[in-house]
Structures are given as C-alpha cells and as structure tokens.
Design a protein around this motif. Sequence first.
Motif, mmCIF file in Angstrom:
data_model
loop_
_atom_site.group_PDB
_atom_site.id
_atom_site.type_symbol
_atom_site.label_atom_id
_atom_site.label_comp_id
_atom_site.label_asym_id
_atom_site.label_seq_id
_atom_site.Cartn_x
_atom_site.Cartn_y
_atom_site.Cartn_z
ATOM 1 N N VAL A 74 0.846 -1.184 0.000
ATOM 2 C CA VAL A 74 0.000 0.000 0.000
ATOM 3 C C VAL A 74 0.885 1.238 0.000
ATOM 4 N N ALA A 75 0.739 2.058 -1.045
ATOM 5 C CA ALA A 75 1.601 3.236 -1.185
ATOM 6 C C ALA A 75 0.816 4.499 -1.488
ATOM 7 N N ALA A 76 -0.517 4.399 -1.576
ATOM 8 C CA ALA A 76 -1.324 5.571 -1.912
ATOM 9 C C ALA A 76 -2.782 5.251 -1.630
ATOM 10 N N THR A 77 -3.604 6.293 -1.630
ATOM 11 C CA THR A 77 -5.054 6.132 -1.610
ATOM 12 C C THR A 77 -5.628 6.831 -2.834
ATOM 13 N N TRP A 78 -6.878 6.517 -3.162
ATOM 14 C CA TRP A 78 -7.491 7.113 -4.345
ATOM 15 C C TRP A 78 -8.953 7.457 -4.083
ATOM 16 N N LYS A 79 -9.431 8.439 -4.826
ATOM 17 C CA LYS A 79 -10.840 8.833 -4.777
ATOM 18 C C LYS A 79 -11.302 9.158 -6.187
ATOM 19 N N LEU A 80 -12.581 8.921 -6.445
ATOM 20 C CA LEU A 80 -13.202 9.233 -7.727
ATOM 21 C C LEU A 80 -14.203 10.355 -7.532
ATOM 22 N N ALA A 81 -14.176 11.320 -8.415
ATOM 23 C CA ALA A 81 -15.153 12.406 -8.405
ATOM 24 C C ALA A 81 -15.642 12.627 -9.828
ATOM 25 N N THR A 82 -16.922 12.886 -9.961
ATOM 26 C CA THR A 82 -17.482 13.198 -11.269
ATOM 27 C C THR A 82 -18.108 14.578 -11.217
ATOM 28 N N ASN A 83 -17.904 15.339 -12.278
ATOM 29 C CA ASN A 83 -18.451 16.687 -12.392
ATOM 30 C C ASN A 83 -18.923 16.877 -13.824
ATOM 31 N N ARG A 84 -20.242 16.854 -13.995
ATOM 32 C CA ARG A 84 -20.824 16.908 -15.333
ATOM 33 C C ARG A 84 -20.297 15.729 -16.149
ATOM 34 N N ASP A 85 -19.534 16.010 -17.198
ATOM 35 C CA ASP A 85 -19.074 14.931 -18.072
ATOM 36 C C ASP A 85 -17.633 14.521 -17.809
ATOM 37 N N THR A 86 -17.055 14.999 -16.704
ATOM 38 C CA THR A 86 -15.655 14.715 -16.403
ATOM 39 C C THR A 86 -15.548 13.812 -15.179
ATOM 40 N N ALA A 87 -14.752 12.775 -15.300
ATOM 41 C CA ALA A 87 -14.456 11.887 -14.176
ATOM 42 C C ALA A 87 -12.991 12.068 -13.799
ATOM 43 N N THR A 88 -12.743 12.345 -12.525
ATOM 44 C CA THR A 88 -11.382 12.601 -12.064
ATOM 45 C C THR A 88 -10.995 11.587 -10.999
ATOM 46 N N LEU A 89 -9.885 10.931 -11.213
ATOM 47 C CA LEU A 89 -9.322 9.997 -10.235
ATOM 48 C C LEU A 89 -8.151 10.710 -9.556
ATOM 49 N N THR A 90 -8.286 10.954 -8.252
ATOM 50 C CA THR A 90 -7.233 11.627 -7.497
ATOM 51 C C THR A 90 -6.492 10.610 -6.640
ATOM 52 N N VAL A 91 -5.199 10.529 -6.822
ATOM 53 C CA VAL A 91 -4.346 9.586 -6.100
ATOM 54 C C VAL A 91 -3.439 10.373 -5.166
ATOM 55 N N ARG A 92 -3.389 9.958 -3.906
ATOM 56 C CA ARG A 92 -2.531 10.616 -2.928
ATOM 57 C C ARG A 92 -1.467 9.636 -2.440
ATOM 58 N N PRO A 93 -0.250 9.732 -2.971
ATOM 59 C CA PRO A 93 0.810 8.807 -2.546
ATOM 60 C C PRO A 93 1.247 9.076 -1.104
ATOM 61 N N PHE A 94 1.770 8.038 -0.480
ATOM 62 C CA PHE A 94 2.354 8.168 0.851
ATOM 63 C C PHE A 94 3.860 8.424 0.784
ATOM 64 N N ARG A 95 4.416 8.250 -0.410
ATOM 65 C CA ARG A 95 5.849 8.464 -0.591
ATOM 66 C C ARG A 95 6.075 8.988 -1.999
ATOM 67 N N LYS A 96 7.294 9.431 -2.260
ATOM 68 C CA LYS A 96 7.637 9.900 -3.600
ATOM 69 C C LYS A 96 7.706 8.698 -4.541
ATOM 70 N N LEU A 97 7.023 8.797 -5.674
ATOM 71 C CA LEU A 97 7.027 7.724 -6.652
ATOM 72 C C LEU A 97 8.145 7.942 -7.659
ATOM 73 N N THR A 98 8.687 6.841 -8.157
ATOM 74 C CA THR A 98 9.660 6.958 -9.236
ATOM 75 C C THR A 98 8.929 7.327 -10.520
ATOM 76 N N ALA A 99 9.676 7.756 -11.511
ATOM 77 C CA ALA A 99 9.057 8.118 -12.793
ATOM 78 C C ALA A 99 8.347 6.922 -13.409
ATOM 79 N N ALA A 100 8.956 5.737 -13.288
ATOM 80 C CA ALA A 100 8.329 4.535 -13.847
ATOM 81 C C ALA A 100 7.051 4.187 -13.099
ATOM 82 N N GLU A 101 7.074 4.301 -11.770
ATOM 83 C CA GLU A 101 5.876 4.030 -10.983
ATOM 84 C C GLU A 101 4.765 5.011 -11.334
ATOM 85 N N HIS A 102 5.134 6.266 -11.482
ATOM 86 C CA HIS A 102 4.155 7.301 -11.831
ATOM 87 C C HIS A 102 3.512 6.977 -13.179
ATOM 88 N N GLU A 103 4.306 6.560 -14.126
ATOM 89 C CA GLU A 103 3.784 6.238 -15.456
ATOM 90 C C GLU A 103 2.826 5.054 -15.398
#
Length: 373
Positions: A314-343
């Motif tokens: 477990v390295a992050a949490t996530w939440k989903l929000a929808t606003n009209r026609d847009t769906a946004t997934l917000t991820v909050r890491p607990f640590r700094k992610l590497t570039a490969a992990e971020h991708e």
Amino acid sequence: MRGPFVPPLTTRALNRATLDRQLLLRRADLTVPQALERLAGLQAQTPHTWYVGLWTRLAGYTPEPTARLLADGAVVRMALMRSTIHLVTAADCLWLRPLVEPVIERSTLGSFGRHLTGLAQAELVTTARDLLASEPLTFSDLGRALARRWPERDPAALAQAARAWVPLVQVPPRGLWGRSGPAAHTTVETWLGRTVDPAASVDTLVLRYLAAFGPATVLDAQRWCGLTRLSEVADRLRPHLVTFRDEQGRELFDLPDAPRPDPDTPAPIRFLYDFDNLLLSYADRSRVVTVDYAGQGFGRTNEQPRSVLVDGYVAATWKLATNRDTATLTVRPFRKLTAAEHERLDAEGARLLAFLAPNATAHDVVVRSPQPE
C-alpha cells in the motif's frame, strides 16, 4: 539431532505469496464464481465498490454478468466472516454460514444482548422465517413486524437477533451494478431453495483460508473469520500442512502445493476498493501495509481508505469524483514515486476510470504530492 536450518519467510516473500493467492500479481482468466471460490469470498458490505475488487483481479472483467449472477442467485451477498456482508457463491454460503454463526451471534449479543435476555430463540426464529418467506424486509421493517409479537422488546434488537439466528441473504436490486434498492433480506431457503449445511467442517474453513491467504498464522485466520480456538484446528491439520517461520519467529501454516513465488517477482500497480480482503484478513498486515493509516489522516472516523498497491505494498489512496461529463481519479501517494511508478499508475488509473465512468467524455488522473512526513 536438529534438522537443517530453514531460513524464515521474509516479508517480501509473504507479500508475493499473498498477492498470488489474491489474484493481484496478474489478472486471472477465471469466471466470477471460480474467483470467489479461490478468494474465499469477497467482502461486500457496500452496494457497489466491491466490483472494483473483481475488476482489479480478473482479465477482461465487465460488471453486468456479475449483476446477473447476483440477480439469479448464483452468487449471494450475506453476513459471513467477521459478521460482515460478503459476496460468495451460493454453494459456499451453505457451508460457510453455519460455521461463522457464533461470530455473528457474539457480535449481536455484544450490542443488543441486554434487550434479548429471556427471549425464546426458537419462537423468534420461526416467526422471522415466516415473515421473511412472505417478502424480503429491511431490518427496520422486520423489527417492527417482530415487535407486534414482542411489543415489550426493542425492534432493532429483535431484527438483529433474527440476523444472527436465521441465515439471511441481502436481495437485489441492492448490489446490482448501476442500480440501487433497499437493504432488504430474505432467508437462504427462500432465496436459493436450499438449506445450509449444519455438518460443515471448520477444517474446510481453515484450508480455504490458507488457499486464499496463506502462508498465515493462526491469529491471521482468526482475524479473517472471527472464530477463536483455531490453534486446535491447525494442530489437527498439521500432518497435511507445511509450516514456516516469519522474520519475527511466528509459525506460519500453508498448503504444501500452494504457490509461493520468488520474492523478486514483479508486482503491478493495483487499485483496491475500500473494504478489500487483502487489507482486512490478517492480524498482522505488514505483508502488504507498511504505512500508518492513522498517521496519514485516516482512522479518526469510520472511513476506510481506497488503497493503491505499488510494488505490492500500500503506497497511496485514491478517490473518484465526477463533475458533469468529467471523471477525475485523485491519487494521494504516501511516498515519492519513481518516474516509472508514476507512469504505470497513470496507465492503470486510466483503465480504472474507463471501468468506473465509461460514459464520461473526459477522464483525468491527478497524482498529488506526497504528504510531508
């Protein structure tokens, strides 16, 4: 004379074994009933978030066939392990429910026991069965109906007593994908046309746990199901099991031919739902959870975070929000992610958005900066 030294199973070895059993090292080509049997059920007290648990584990998963299985009674949602709602196959519910009834009864008496002293259990069971055979009822409606027979009793306590002493199924449309409905229940016999198995073996319960979650300690198994005194069962099964020690010296039990992958096996990004089995089925969760949830702002309320596995932990949490026609997934890491992990996280997050919000015209994955320590 001592036998050869056997090194302890490292936390990382336990992590990879657990991910393999829980279908989180690679998406499995299994049907939903096959997966539920492999997983020993899926915790499912929320109406819909557990669908993510199947999506993150199964190849090519779509939710509509699962909803049909639920509507047809091939799979059911009912109170089982830890007295919480689980999704299991109809066949599994028939033997699991009698075994965990003491857990459900203990929980019920702990909360409502003072209202149930002297209550005739057999009469309440018969009355509740008759009421629920006529039509599915919410616990509020069931309590009011039972209170007509016992007007001096607390209706909520009567309904919960029925939940403890009568095997109940939570019926659709509650839990169907894209739909909603009241949390209404009926009896297993009414819904499935079959009765539970009073001769079910606790040995089978422990073996199924180890297949889905092993290697594990006795305390782990007890945390998963809520039963106690499972050390007696483990000792009885010992000739048929293999044992290990973890890095703290605790004895771990497992099935001899169960998968225990190389600790260096790559683990993909995986999004877990809020009550995922992986996070709730061990006394010691350090094989997958190395962060302090409370220190990250969770645990002060009943909120259960939706977590993200990065390299198996477990390295992050996530939440989903929808606003009209847009769906946004917000991820909050607990640590700094590497570039490969971020991708990789961006890519898996995009797939999750396509699953959860297929009709949105815009999908956005936002990865916040880690919270300062």
